[in-house]
Design a protein around this motif. Structure first.
Motif, PDB file in Angstrom:
ATOM      1  N   PHE A   1      -5.105   7.828   2.401  1.00 31.10           N
ATOM      2  CA  PHE A   1      -5.439   6.410   2.428  1.00 31.10           C
ATOM      3  C   PHE A   1      -4.346   5.558   3.034  1.00 31.10           C
ATOM      4  N   THR A   2      -3.078   5.979   2.902  1.00 27.12           N
ATOM      5  CA  THR A   2      -2.063   5.171   3.585  1.00 27.12           C
ATOM      6  C   THR A   2      -2.220   5.330   5.074  1.00 27.12           C
TER       7      THR A   2
ATOM      8  N   LEU B   1       2.302   1.675  -3.406  1.00 23.63           N
ATOM      9  CA  LEU B   1       1.258   2.150  -4.315  1.00 23.63           C
ATOM     10  C   LEU B   1       1.026   3.643  -4.123  1.00 23.63           C
ATOM     11  N   SER B   2       0.948   4.051  -2.880  1.00 25.86           N
ATOM     12  CA  SER B   2       0.683   5.466  -2.610  1.00 25.86           C
ATOM     13  C   SER B   2       1.829   6.320  -3.108  1.00 25.86           C
ATOM     14  N   GLN B   3       3.019   5.757  -3.243  1.00 19.98           N
ATOM     15  CA  GLN B   3       4.169   6.511  -3.740  1.00 19.98           C
ATOM     16  C   GLN B   3       4.313   6.389  -5.258  1.00 19.98           C
TER      17      GLN B   3
ATOM     18  N   ARG C   1       0.834  -1.204   0.000  1.00 17.49           N
ATOM     19  CA  ARG C   1       0.000   0.000   0.000  1.00 17.49           C
ATOM     20  C   ARG C   1       0.865   1.249   0.000  1.00 17.49           C
ATOM     21  N   GLU C   2       1.937   1.204   0.795  1.00 18.60           N
ATOM     22  CA  GLU C   2       2.844   2.347   0.831  1.00 18.60           C
ATOM     23  C   GLU C   2       3.430   2.577  -0.549  1.00 18.60           C
TER      24      GLU C   2
END
Lengths: 399, 816
Positions: free
Chosen positions: B8-9, A123-125, A120-121
């Motif tokens: 969201f993170t 992806l967020s980056q 998730r991290e």
């Protein structure tokens, strides 16, 4: 080589379960004032037509087919989803099988925690593809596996099953091992120094070349023959220089991973056509033998010498900005987090650029990707958008 | 550096939250802060008012966060929101009289306690644990600084509700000044030193002096209420009247310790002392006579000879923890089994506390209450201890603890008996605001019964009850036992004349329960870590049915036990089945093979050191490629060893025995399921925690779950996942070391929504099936040994006790 007796019915059942729900046929045209295809010049304005999770067309004058949805990003920028060629996100239950030194059969693909928060991290980056790589405590560590950072099911997220073979040409495998005056156990882990690492590699390569049977040797053989990329974790000048020697000796075309001191050998690496996957660039400490700020332009100096440079280890966009700030050209900086790592992993037919037939993995940004103040608007994986600011998209990250 | 924060993170970073949300959206809705409903009318429920009105059935009207009316038949005001609650039970919101909710990690770990501390300074109103606590109907908690030293600081009563600031949580900020005697210090002499210090402090304040400098030299200005309200911390204290005059302290710094002790002497706030030993109890009580202070005692684990004094002074006490798994702290080790009934018989008002070290553990308050009832206390008294008596002891009975006009609308609505932890809450209100609303689980089917049955039974007899467990349901039936076996079962069966028939009324008859995975503390003896393939080991060879753990299980109604070998090797060995209390305790020597994909079998010392290696090794074993042994043995012995290992693995691969695979995490379960599919194993997973993504695969592969015990520190998601799996039809049994632990896990799963019949089967027949026991084990069927347990209520109700345990037709004598 070991052959498993697989009972097809049961496996098919499991596969069917993992496949999950198929997504509906979808056609969307994305328009932005700037599109970075990486494989070609910047399009301004540009459009990308996405059909069913794949890029169907890209250009500056594409009209939306009838029935297509149109998403206009205004003054935003579109670029390919980022590719991280060396990472250990999602690797569960131990990164190395340390009870042996040579474990070419260690497959990261078998032990993935699909729910690891590091996906998730990433992806967020902006990272959409990531090579999950075994650790460096073994001389031959095993096989990396490339996955997407988001997706409904494990199957839809797999890009490469046993993508690259990882070897450690550094002192890491000697950690914890010490030579003993007398053996007090039937097994003493080797090697105890860097020289031993090289000896083990050389003798194992020899064995495989001579056709001697070693455990899971087929994986090593395929890497030695060049059929599969060989990633060699080599950090210091000595590591890299040994890598070049071994490459000549065994006619290998390896990839250097780490490369903290690669600038000292930039020309030799370029001549030998050895790409370098740099481990995380940082600004808070000075690396390299000289311990000067010069090393902050590591990527720039390598690129200038003609070495194919990739950035890895997370926060790719930030790293590219950092490298650009200290001397890497803008074009090279973007390539270093997209196309170059994809090529190094030999997956550039699927990811790493915006071109017809590629996976629809994209980043939508507010402006210039290499500007430190530019924010990511959303990240797309296989045609599906993951919004950054909306808190209601939780359920979509499940796997 | 992150340029922008991704919301969201931040939210999804914690996978637990994401998961919790997922579940909540499916079944329940924890309400986000809502606009306060103007008027709320709760209709049709049975209401325990905890006032002299007793229990009535009727209506409660709530306006502006307070109860305005209560009565049997009240008209609804116009534009009121009516909630029909027929068939439910309303109690005042429950109170945990010793909790850690809302406290920051730093406050919990605080060791250098001192009298001038205020627990409100350790409160973080943005912690999320309150949701899980509110879900259990707990609406108020008492918290205090940690109890390490003799004088610990000021404790407070807080709400369990969403909060914007500490102030909105506070019900009472000065509920007690905390002290402890004997928490540290193992000898009576050390404890006496602590007491003398406390006594001197009180005496000097009473004599108008400043207590001698011990710990109160503070670097910072003392915190007080005014500053907490957001005023800048300054070096000048508040302008309190007598505060500033103490010897030895700077004139600008009021002596907070002295101020507080003065309030204690003036009986404005009680002194609350945690004591456990008879000597400290005696000394603590002597403070009442010496200084005429208001005293509240905590703990009182070993009252000993001080009990008469306690009875005479009728000092209020806060008792707990009643439900405790694992090892008790040293000061509580000597607590007797009948401690609770002995103390409550002789004392004044008493309350219950979870004494939890984690905030969310307060959600198990009802488990403690049920354990208290199982220990013999009156349910009415226990309910008072969680409501009105707790409120009185904490000095908040003018606000909470009873249902009457003018009281704060802190209410808990349960689908059945509030003190049965398997019954879930329907609605929980804090100050008239809905903090939990749910529709999980089913209603409890049984209430507690009194049972009359002789201690010894003839060779042939019949038992009649309204509640006999058949196929998961409790039905009326007659059970005929002859020569130790079940000879007949049904609603109207033919029994030879002259056979005595015992009427059990509402008593519950179940087969002997099954502990689906209990080591009986024998892991050390079945642990051979030399090689990771230990398939030759048999747990049954080290079984000791007379050990304490086995006796406790038997007395707790668990007759059959699946006994696994230790879980330190990847192929751990053969699981055996015990039949406790029987003349021959081996029920079956080899029911399953145990395989460990969990971290406990990974070691750097030998293969496998990684999950990948575990998968490789087991894949090889199941495919018939057992590794050669490296043990230094003569060749013939080596051959025999390897052959025995192969035989045991083959028995699993052929389906003759079950594969019990220990796998906890997402990746471990994935790896286990791959093996199960590849080798078509008849398998159950032991102790899985991250199953939510695997439910489809589990169902398709026919894999059952043996759920590990749920502890106080676990999140609700553990039980929620079990409920979700069970609803999908995945069979579930329960592992654990003590009867309370195993039943609690089942009860919590039921509370979370697991169907009651599945849970009852999970304690009996399903457990036998999932562990590969012989057919008919733990089910009441004709021809099976008469292994029965007679309960005074359903075993899912933790306040139920086994009244009789019958093995082979005979009553088990606990003395044997």
């Amino acid at each position: 080589m070991k052959r498993r007796t697989v009972k097809p019915s049961a496996l098919a059942l499991l596969a069917a379960l993992l496949l999950g729900a198929a997504h509906a046929q979808e056609t969307v045209l994305y328009k932005a004032s700037r599109v970075e295809p990486i494989t070609g010049p910047t399009l301004s304005p540009g459009q990308v037509l996405v059909v069913d999770g794949k890029i169907r067309a890209i250009g500056s004058r594409i009209q939306a087919p009838s029935g297509a949805q149109v998403v206009d990003l205004g003054d935003g920028t579109l670029m390919p989803g980022l590719v991280d060629a060396y990472n250990d996100a999602g690797l569960a239950g131990g990164t190395n099988e340390v009870t042996r030194e040579i474990t070419p059969g260690f497959q990261a693909a078998r032990v993935i925690d699909w729910k690891d928060r590091r996906f998730r991290e990433a992806l967020s980056q902006g990272t959409t593809s990531l090579a999950i790589s075994p650790g460096t405590e073994n001389v031959v560590s095993g096989l990396s596996c490339v996955v997407k950072t988001a997706g409904r099911s494990a199957e839809s997220r797999r890009v490469g099953e046993s993508t690259a073979l990882l070897i450690s040409l550094c002192s890491d495998p000697t950690r914890r091992n010490s030579s003993r005056a007398r053996p007090d156990s039937i097994y003493v882990r080797q090697p105890t120094n860097r020289m031993g690492v090289v000896w083990m590699l050389r003798s194992t390569f020899d064995q495989v070349r001579r056709g001697e049977e070693i455990e899971s040797g087929e994986w090593l053989a395929s890497a030695l023959s060049g059929e599969r990329p060989m990633f060699a974790v080599s950090r210091t000048m000595h590591d890299l220089s040994t890598l070049l020697t071994l490459s000549e000796e065994f006619e290998l075309s390896p990839v250097a991973v780490g490369g903290q001191e690669a600038y000292q050998l930039a020309d030799r690496l370029a001549a030998a056509k050895v790409p370098v996957v740099l481990e995380r660039l940082t600004s808070h400490q000075l690396q390299g033998a000289e311990r000067t700020e010069l090393v902050w332009n590591l990527a720039g100096r390598l690129a200038k010498a003609g070495v194919q440079v990739s950035l890895s280890g997370g926060q790719l966009l930030e790293q590219a900005r950092f490298a650009y700030r200290f001397g890497l050209s803008a074009e090279e900086a973007l390539r270093a987090i997209t196309l170059t790592p994809a090529r190094t992993l030999r997956l550039d037919d699927r990811v790493g650029s915006l071109a017809v037939g590629r996976d629809a993995d994209m980043l939508a940004l507010d402006g210039d990707p290499l500007e430190f103040t530019t924010a990511i608007r959303w990240v797309m994986v296989n045609g599906k958008i993951y919004e950054n600011q909306k808190g209601d998209s939780r359920g979509e990250y499940d796997l | 550096m992150q340029v922008r924060r991704f919301r969201f993170t931040a939210i999804l970073g914690s996978s637990f939250l994401a998961f919790a949300t997922l579940l909540l959206t499916v079944s329940d809705a924890v309400s986000a802060p809502q606009p306060d409903p103007e008027v709320l009318v709760l209709k049709g429920a049975r209401i325990h008012t905890m006032t002299e009105r007793g229990t009535i059935t009727g209506t409660i009207i709530v306006r502006d966060g307070k109860i305005t009316a209560i009565g049997a038949d009240l008209p609804s005001p116009s534009n009121a929101r009516e909630i029909a609650l027929d068939g439910t039970t309303i109690v005042p919101g429950l109170i945990d009289s010793r909790s850690s909710l809302w406290l920051t990690r730093a406050a919990l770990n605080e060791t250098s306690t001192r009298a001038a501390l205020t627990i409100l300074d350790g409160v973080d109103p943005f912690l999320e644990d309150w949701r899980e606590v509110a879900r259990q109907g707990v609406t108020a908690v008492f918290v205090q600084p940690s109890a390490g030293s003799s004088l610990g600081g000021l404790g407070a009563v807080l709400r369990v509700a969403p909060a914007q600031s500490v102030e909105t949580l506070v019900i009472r900020s000065d509920a007690a000044l905390q002290a402890s005697l004997g928490i540290t210090g193992s000898t009576s002499r050390e404890r006496f030193g602590q007491f003398q210090k406390l006594q001197r402090a009180l005496k000097s304040v009473k004599d108008g002096k400043t207590p001698e400098a011990e710990e109160e030299k503070e670097e910072e200005a003392s915190p007080d209420e005014g500053q907490r309200g957001g005023f800048p911390r300054g070096r000048t204290g508040r302008g309190g009247a007598r505060g500033a005059g103490g010897r030895g302290s700077a004139p600008t710094q009021p002596d907070r310790t002295k101020e507080l002790l003065e309030k204690v002497i003036a009986r404005e706030i009680p002194l609350r002392i945690e004591v456990h030993h008879p000597d400290t109890l005696m000394w603590a009580l002597s403070l009442v006579t010496e200084f005429d202070i208001r005293l509240v005692l905590e703990g009182v684990s070993v009252p000993g000879g001080a009990l008469p004094s306690l009875a005479e002074l009728r000092t209020p006490v806060v008792l707990g923890p009643v439900w405790e798994t694992g090892k008790a702290p040293s000061y509580r080790e000597a607590r007797a089994d009948d401690w609770l009934s002995r103390v409550t018989e002789s004392t004044g008002p008493w309350a219950l506390g979870t004494f939890a070290s984690e905030g969310r553990s307060s959600r198990l308050l009802r488990l403690h209450a049920a354990a208290a009832i199982a220990a013999g206390l009156e349910p009415d008294a226990v309910l008072r201890a969680l409501t009105i008596d707790a409120a009185r002891i904490l000095g908040v009975d003018d606000t909470i603890g009873s249902i009457a006009p003018g009281m704060s609308a802190d209410l808990a609505v349960f689908a059945g008996d509030p003190l049965d932890p398997s019954v879930s809450a329907r609605l929980v209100l804090s100050q008239g605001r809905i903090v939990f609303e749910g529709n999980r689980g089913s209603r409890a089917s049984t209430s507690r019964a009194t049972i009359d049955l002789p201690e010894s039974l003839p060779a042939s007899y019949a038992l009649r009850s309204d509640h006999v467990l058949r196929d998961g349901e409790l039905e009326a039936a007659t059970l005929w036992v002859r020569d130790g076996k079940i000879a007949g079962l049904g609603n109207s069966i033919e029994i030879p004349e002259g056979t005595p028939v015992f009427e059990l009324g509402k008593g519950v008859i179940t087969p002997g329960l099954v502990a689906a995975h209990a080591t009986l503390g024998l892991s050390a003896s079945s642990n051979d870590g030399t090689e990771s393939d230990a398939s030759q080991l048999r747990a049954i060879d080290v079984a000791d049915p007379s050990c304490d753990a086995a006796q406790a299980l038997l007395e707790g109604g668990f007759i059959t036990v699946a006994l696994p070998p230790a879980s330190t090797t990847t192929s751990a060995g053969v699981v055996g089945a015990l039949r406790l209390g029987a003349p021959e305790t081996t029920w079956h020597p080899s029911i399953a093979g145990q395989f460990v994909m969990a971290a406990s079998a990974r070691t750097d010392q030998r293969f496998p050191a990684s999950l990948f290696g575990q998968g490789e090794l087991l894949g090889d074993l199941f495919a018939g490629r057992a590794p050669a042994t490296r043990l230094y043995l003569p060749p013939s012995a080596q051959e025999a060893l390897v052959a025995e290992r192969k035989r045991n693995v083959r028995a699993v691969v052929s389906g003759e025995r079950v594969a019990l695979i220990q796998a906890q995490t997402h990746a471990e379960i994935s790896a286990a399921l791959r093996l199960i599919a590849e080798h078509e194993l008849r398998a159950s997973l032991v102790g899985p925690t991250e199953i939510i993504d695997h439910l489809e695969s589990l169902r398709a592969l026919g894999v059952g779950l043996i759920a590990g015990p749920i502890s106080g520190t676990d999140f609700d998601r553990v039980a929620d996942q079990l409920a979700a799996a069970s609803t999908m039809g995945i069979p579930i049994a329960f592992a654990g070391e003590s009867p309370e632990e195993i039943r609690a896990t089942a009860a919590l799963a039921v509370e979370a929504g697991m169907p009651r019949d599945r849970a009852l089967l999970g304690l009996t027949r399903t457990a036998a099936q999932l562990t590969g026991m012989p057919r008919g084990t733990a089910s009441l069927s004709i021809g099976q040994p008469a292994d029965l347990v007679i309960w005074n209520a359903s075993p899912l109700n933790l306040s139920a006790r086994p009244v009789r345990v019958i093995v082979g037709g005979n009553v088990v004598d606990p003395q044997q």
